[in-house]
Scaffold this motif. Structure first.
Motif, PDB file in Angstrom:
ATOM      1  N   LEU A 190     -75.122 -71.961 -14.105  1.00  0.00           N
ATOM      2  CA  LEU A 190     -76.421 -72.478 -13.929  1.00  0.00           C
ATOM      3  C   LEU A 190     -76.596 -73.697 -15.035  1.00  0.00           C
ATOM      4  O   LEU A 190     -77.309 -74.774 -14.936  1.00  0.00           O
ATOM      5  CB  LEU A 190     -77.511 -71.629 -13.941  1.00  0.00           C
ATOM      6  CG  LEU A 190     -77.721 -70.926 -12.653  1.00  0.00           C
ATOM      7  CD1 LEU A 190     -78.773 -69.862 -13.013  1.00  0.00           C
ATOM      8  CD2 LEU A 190     -77.836 -71.619 -11.518  1.00  0.00           C
ATOM      9  N   ARG A 191     -76.293 -73.412 -16.420  1.00  0.00           N
ATOM     10  CA  ARG A 191     -76.266 -74.388 -17.490  1.00  0.00           C
ATOM     11  C   ARG A 191     -74.907 -75.095 -17.700  1.00  0.00           C
ATOM     12  O   ARG A 191     -74.937 -75.763 -18.808  1.00  0.00           O
ATOM     13  CB  ARG A 191     -76.751 -73.388 -18.569  1.00  0.00           C
ATOM     14  CG  ARG A 191     -77.940 -72.831 -18.684  1.00  0.00           C
ATOM     15  CD  ARG A 191     -79.109 -73.773 -18.952  1.00  0.00           C
ATOM     16  NE  ARG A 191     -78.994 -74.312 -20.330  1.00  0.00           N
ATOM     17  CZ  ARG A 191     -79.688 -75.191 -20.829  1.00  0.00           C
ATOM     18  NH1 ARG A 191     -80.781 -75.694 -20.218  1.00  0.00           N
ATOM     19  NH2 ARG A 191     -79.690 -75.619 -22.157  1.00  0.00           N
ATOM     20  N   ASP A 192     -73.991 -75.139 -16.747  1.00  0.00           N
ATOM     21  CA  ASP A 192     -72.831 -75.949 -16.940  1.00  0.00           C
ATOM     22  C   ASP A 192     -73.284 -77.456 -16.881  1.00  0.00           C
ATOM     23  O   ASP A 192     -74.029 -77.947 -15.943  1.00  0.00           O
ATOM     24  CB  ASP A 192     -71.859 -75.570 -15.965  1.00  0.00           C
ATOM     25  CG  ASP A 192     -70.611 -76.756 -15.901  1.00  0.00           C
ATOM     26  OD1 ASP A 192     -70.545 -77.706 -15.540  1.00  0.00           O
ATOM     27  OD2 ASP A 192     -69.636 -75.870 -16.264  1.00  0.00           O
ATOM     28  N   PRO A 193     -72.954 -78.061 -18.031  1.00  0.00           N
ATOM     29  CA  PRO A 193     -73.392 -79.720 -18.192  1.00  0.00           C
ATOM     30  C   PRO A 193     -72.937 -80.430 -16.770  1.00  0.00           C
ATOM     31  O   PRO A 193     -73.470 -81.513 -16.807  1.00  0.00           O
ATOM     32  CB  PRO A 193     -72.798 -80.092 -19.316  1.00  0.00           C
ATOM     33  CG  PRO A 193     -72.479 -78.838 -20.140  1.00  0.00           C
ATOM     34  CD  PRO A 193     -71.959 -77.756 -19.081  1.00  0.00           C
ATOM     35  N   VAL A 194     -71.849 -80.145 -16.187  1.00  0.00           N
ATOM     36  CA  VAL A 194     -71.620 -81.125 -15.247  1.00  0.00           C
ATOM     37  C   VAL A 194     -71.689 -80.539 -13.705  1.00  0.00           C
ATOM     38  O   VAL A 194     -72.251 -81.241 -12.819  1.00  0.00           O
ATOM     39  CB  VAL A 194     -69.856 -81.034 -15.278  1.00  0.00           C
ATOM     40  CG1 VAL A 194     -69.273 -82.188 -14.090  1.00  0.00           C
ATOM     41  CG2 VAL A 194     -69.283 -81.696 -16.721  1.00  0.00           C
ATOM     42  N   MET A 195     -71.509 -79.359 -13.734  1.00  0.00           N
ATOM     43  CA  MET A 195     -71.640 -78.552 -12.281  1.00  0.00           C
ATOM     44  C   MET A 195     -72.860 -77.689 -12.081  1.00  0.00           C
ATOM     45  O   MET A 195     -72.952 -77.103 -11.085  1.00  0.00           O
ATOM     46  CB  MET A 195     -70.502 -77.835 -11.841  1.00  0.00           C
ATOM     47  CG  MET A 195     -69.227 -78.728 -11.828  1.00  0.00           C
ATOM     48  SD  MET A 195     -69.285 -80.252 -10.785  1.00  0.00           S
ATOM     49  CE  MET A 195     -69.323 -79.242  -9.078  1.00  0.00           C
ATOM     50  N   TRP A 237     -82.319 -78.238 -12.757  1.00  0.00           N
ATOM     51  CA  TRP A 237     -83.522 -77.842 -13.148  1.00  0.00           C
ATOM     52  C   TRP A 237     -83.188 -76.777 -14.421  1.00  0.00           C
ATOM     53  O   TRP A 237     -83.880 -77.077 -15.509  1.00  0.00           O
ATOM     54  CB  TRP A 237     -84.123 -77.034 -12.094  1.00  0.00           C
ATOM     55  CG  TRP A 237     -85.484 -76.441 -12.638  1.00  0.00           C
ATOM     56  CD1 TRP A 237     -86.628 -77.079 -12.370  1.00  0.00           C
ATOM     57  CD2 TRP A 237     -85.962 -75.121 -13.183  1.00  0.00           C
ATOM     58  NE1 TRP A 237     -87.773 -76.358 -13.065  1.00  0.00           N
ATOM     59  CE2 TRP A 237     -87.329 -75.326 -13.449  1.00  0.00           C
ATOM     60  CE3 TRP A 237     -85.114 -74.270 -13.369  1.00  0.00           C
ATOM     61  CZ2 TRP A 237     -87.892 -74.183 -14.025  1.00  0.00           C
ATOM     62  CZ3 TRP A 237     -85.914 -73.194 -14.392  1.00  0.00           C
ATOM     63  CH2 TRP A 237     -87.197 -73.079 -14.606  1.00  0.00           C
ATOM     64  N   ASP A 238     -82.184 -75.904 -14.444  1.00  0.00           N
ATOM     65  CA  ASP A 238     -81.951 -74.977 -15.324  1.00  0.00           C
ATOM     66  C   ASP A 238     -81.260 -75.881 -16.522  1.00  0.00           C
ATOM     67  O   ASP A 238     -81.755 -75.613 -17.783  1.00  0.00           O
ATOM     68  CB  ASP A 238     -80.947 -74.169 -15.036  1.00  0.00           C
ATOM     69  CG  ASP A 238     -81.392 -73.024 -13.849  1.00  0.00           C
ATOM     70  OD1 ASP A 238     -82.054 -72.398 -14.379  1.00  0.00           O
ATOM     71  OD2 ASP A 238     -81.179 -73.238 -12.757  1.00  0.00           O
ATOM     72  N   LEU A 239     -80.863 -76.842 -16.420  1.00  0.00           N
ATOM     73  CA  LEU A 239     -80.194 -77.726 -17.512  1.00  0.00           C
ATOM     74  C   LEU A 239     -81.311 -78.562 -18.303  1.00  0.00           C
ATOM     75  O   LEU A 239     -81.142 -78.802 -19.310  1.00  0.00           O
ATOM     76  CB  LEU A 239     -79.172 -78.802 -16.843  1.00  0.00           C
ATOM     77  CG  LEU A 239     -77.834 -78.396 -16.541  1.00  0.00           C
ATOM     78  CD1 LEU A 239     -77.119 -79.335 -15.739  1.00  0.00           C
ATOM     79  CD2 LEU A 239     -77.015 -77.935 -17.734  1.00  0.00           C
TER      80      LEU A 239
END
Length: 273
Positions: free
Chosen positions: A19-24, A28-30
């Motif tokens: 969920l926190r992957d910068p690309v994929m 919202w979570d980012l």
């Protein structure tokens, strides 16, 4: 993947990483931070407490998952900033609980067994002594230092009173607390009709604070008592609304006498809540 698939804590940690992957990852979570997630944590904890008090155990399971996800989320944020990770959170809480239970874990060993059982008084004394030592290690020299300001008002008041009691600032009898409530009540009456909102707020706060003290002396959780009273009030209003609707009426249009009758009926119908 089958709908019967059972996931474990490692799966949940991986889900959070994705969920926190910068690309994929999820936009919202980012965007979230420690600060932005905090209100959701309070909300999830409140929903868990509500489910527990309702004895709605399938819902309790769901809400426990939501609370656990909050822990996972904070741990992922901590890991990204090289502050801490989930495993460190687990390790620290395990170590703390072993430290605070010397009557169970011999020599601070997870599998160590203490042959002699301690009394509740000894357990309480050891618990408070260990917490006091932990406050000193954090350079928190006052018994008040680690009572969070973000706690609900009634909960924080009760904790502060309990801490002050360790220093001797406490009543010994319930009757003394009742007298203090009466005195605070008179002080509130002295200002209630004045044009002094600051004084009214202060005196009202003193009344509430002292009532919390009475709850503590009665071994009642003031916050839980107020939640239950609110739930009864809500149920009674809903009952009166439903009763009026069944009769083709609306509470807003009814006389004070009819409202009083409906309220008595509602109290009788909900007095076990």
């Amino acid at each position: 993947m089958s709908s019967e698939q059972r996931y474990n804590i490692e799966d949940l940690k991986r889900l959070m990483q994705r969920l926190r992957d910068p690309v994929m990852g999820c936009p919202w979570d980012l965007k979230q931070s420690f600060e932005s997630i905090a209100p959701y944590t309070l909300e999830e904890c409140a929903e868990l407490i509500d489910a527990l008090e309702q004895k709605d155990y399938p819902h309790v399971k769901e809400e426990l998952g939501d609370v656990l996800f909050q822990v996972i989320f904070y741990s992922q944020l901590g890991a990204e900033q090289d502050l801490f990770d989930f495993d460190e959170v687990v390790s620290d809480i395990t170590a703390k609980l072993i430290r605070r239970h010397p009557h169970v874990f011999l020599d601070g060993d997870l599998e160590g067994v203490v042959p002699d059982r301690s009394s509740m008084e000894e357990i309480k004394k050891n618990w408070e002594a260990t917490k006091a030592a932990e406050r000193v290690s954090r350079e928190q020299m006052s018994v008040m230092d680690d009572v969070p300001e973000a706690l609900p008002g009634l909960v924080r008041a009760q904790k502060l009173q309990k801490r002050a009691g360790q220093l001797g600032y406490d009543w010994t009898e319930k009757a003394e607390v009742v007298k203090a409530i009466e005195a605070e009540w008179l002080e509130l009456f002295d200002v209630i009709d004045s044009d002094a909102p600051v004084e009214i707020e202060m005196e009202l706060g003193d009344v509430l604070f002292t009532i919390v003290n009475l709850a503590r002396h009665c071994r009642i959780d003031a916050e839980a008592a107020l939640r239950k009273a609110s739930r009864r009030f809500e149920a009674r209003v809903r009952f009166a609304e439903s009763q009026a609707a069944r009769e083709g009426s609306d509470l807003r249009d009814e006389s004070p006498e009819t409202l009083d009758r409906r309220w008595r009926d509602a109290k009788q119908a909900t007095d076990t809540l």
